[in-house]
Design a protein around this motif. Structure first.
Motif, short mmCIF file in Angstrom:
data_model
loop_
_atom_site.label_atom_id
_atom_site.label_comp_id
_atom_site.label_asym_id
_atom_site.label_seq_id
_atom_site.Cartn_x
_atom_site.Cartn_y
_atom_site.Cartn_z
N SER A 51 -23.51 -53.31 -24.09
CA SER A 51 -22.64 -52.46 -24.90
C SER A 51 -21.57 -53.33 -25.54
N ASN A 52 -21.30 -53.12 -26.82
CA ASN A 52 -20.24 -53.82 -27.54
C ASN A 52 -19.41 -52.79 -28.28
N GLU A 53 -18.11 -53.01 -28.30
CA GLU A 53 -17.23 -52.04 -28.95
C GLU A 53 -16.04 -52.78 -29.55
N VAL A 54 -15.63 -52.35 -30.75
CA VAL A 54 -14.44 -52.90 -31.40
C VAL A 54 -13.52 -51.72 -31.68
N LYS A 55 -12.27 -51.84 -31.21
CA LYS A 55 -11.29 -50.76 -31.39
C LYS A 55 -10.06 -51.33 -32.07
N GLY A 56 -9.46 -50.51 -32.89
CA GLY A 56 -8.19 -50.89 -33.52
C GLY A 56 -7.10 -50.89 -32.47
N GLY A 57 -6.21 -51.84 -32.53
CA GLY A 57 -5.11 -51.92 -31.59
C GLY A 57 -3.80 -52.04 -32.34
N GLY A 58 -2.75 -52.28 -31.60
CA GLY A 58 -1.44 -52.46 -32.21
C GLY A 58 -0.79 -51.13 -32.55
N GLU A 59 0.35 -51.23 -33.19
CA GLU A 59 1.12 -50.04 -33.52
C GLU A 59 0.57 -49.31 -34.74
N ILE A 60 0.92 -48.06 -34.85
CA ILE A 60 0.54 -47.25 -36.01
C ILE A 60 1.48 -47.62 -37.16
N ALA A 61 0.91 -47.87 -38.32
CA ALA A 61 1.71 -48.27 -39.48
C ALA A 61 2.71 -47.17 -39.85
N SER A 62 3.90 -47.58 -40.28
CA SER A 62 4.95 -46.61 -40.64
C SER A 62 4.69 -45.95 -41.99
N HIS A 63 3.80 -46.52 -42.77
CA HIS A 63 3.48 -45.94 -44.07
C HIS A 63 2.01 -46.18 -44.39
N GLY A 64 1.52 -45.44 -45.33
CA GLY A 64 0.12 -45.58 -45.71
C GLY A 64 -0.08 -45.06 -47.12
N THR A 65 -1.32 -44.88 -47.49
CA THR A 65 -1.66 -44.38 -48.82
C THR A 65 -2.48 -43.13 -48.67
N ARG A 66 -2.10 -42.09 -49.39
CA ARG A 66 -2.86 -40.85 -49.38
C ARG A 66 -3.75 -40.83 -50.62
N ILE A 67 -5.03 -40.57 -50.40
CA ILE A 67 -5.98 -40.47 -51.50
C ILE A 67 -6.50 -39.04 -51.50
N THR A 68 -6.37 -38.37 -52.63
CA THR A 68 -6.82 -36.99 -52.76
C THR A 68 -7.97 -36.93 -53.75
N LEU A 69 -9.06 -36.29 -53.36
CA LEU A 69 -10.23 -36.15 -54.21
C LEU A 69 -10.50 -34.67 -54.38
N GLN A 70 -10.57 -34.24 -55.62
CA GLN A 70 -10.87 -32.84 -55.90
C GLN A 70 -12.32 -32.71 -56.31
N ILE A 71 -13.05 -31.89 -55.58
CA ILE A 71 -14.46 -31.65 -55.83
C ILE A 71 -14.59 -30.38 -56.65
N GLN A 72 -15.19 -30.50 -57.83
CA GLN A 72 -15.37 -29.32 -58.69
C GLN A 72 -16.82 -28.82 -58.64
N THR A 73 -17.77 -29.75 -58.63
CA THR A 73 -19.18 -29.39 -58.62
C THR A 73 -19.91 -30.30 -57.62
N THR A 74 -21.17 -29.99 -57.34
CA THR A 74 -21.96 -30.83 -56.43
C THR A 74 -22.18 -32.22 -57.04
N ARG A 75 -22.13 -32.31 -58.35
CA ARG A 75 -22.30 -33.61 -59.01
C ARG A 75 -21.17 -34.58 -58.64
N ASP A 76 -19.99 -34.04 -58.34
CA ASP A 76 -18.87 -34.88 -57.93
C ASP A 76 -19.15 -35.62 -56.62
N MET A 77 -20.07 -35.09 -55.83
CA MET A 77 -20.44 -35.71 -54.56
C MET A 77 -21.58 -36.70 -54.70
N SER A 78 -22.16 -36.82 -55.89
CA SER A 78 -23.28 -37.70 -56.13
C SER A 78 -22.82 -39.16 -56.15
N ARG A 79 -23.63 -40.03 -55.61
CA ARG A 79 -23.31 -41.47 -55.63
C ARG A 79 -23.73 -42.13 -56.93
#
Length: 80
Positions: A51-79
């Protein structure tokens, strides 16, 4: 990445497959421009389970970036 000084700790544990006593190797590493990670590896000498596992450690960052995605149709989910 200079992790030549990272110490490997051995923690006594029980194999989740066969229940035999074994060790988990654990190492804390600092990944530049990312954060601290904890790498754990277990190999059971009795049954061969691995078994192998990698986990994030350390403190939680005081700030980050919020990304908002608005889905209008199923095509918006297409790759394509």
């Amino acid at each position: 990445m200079n992790n030549g000084d990272a110490a490997v700790m051995k923690l006594p544990t029980t194999c989740p497959s066969c229940g035999a006593s074994t060790d988990t190797d654990m190492c804390v590493m600092n990944v530049p421009h990312f954060k601290e990670v904890i790498i754990m590896a277990l190999t059971c000498e009795n049954c061969g389970y691995k078994s192998n596992e990698v986990k994030g450690g350390g403190e939680i960052a005081s700030h980050g970036t919020r990304i908002t995605l608005q889905i209008q149709t199923t095509r918006d989910m297409s790759r394509d």
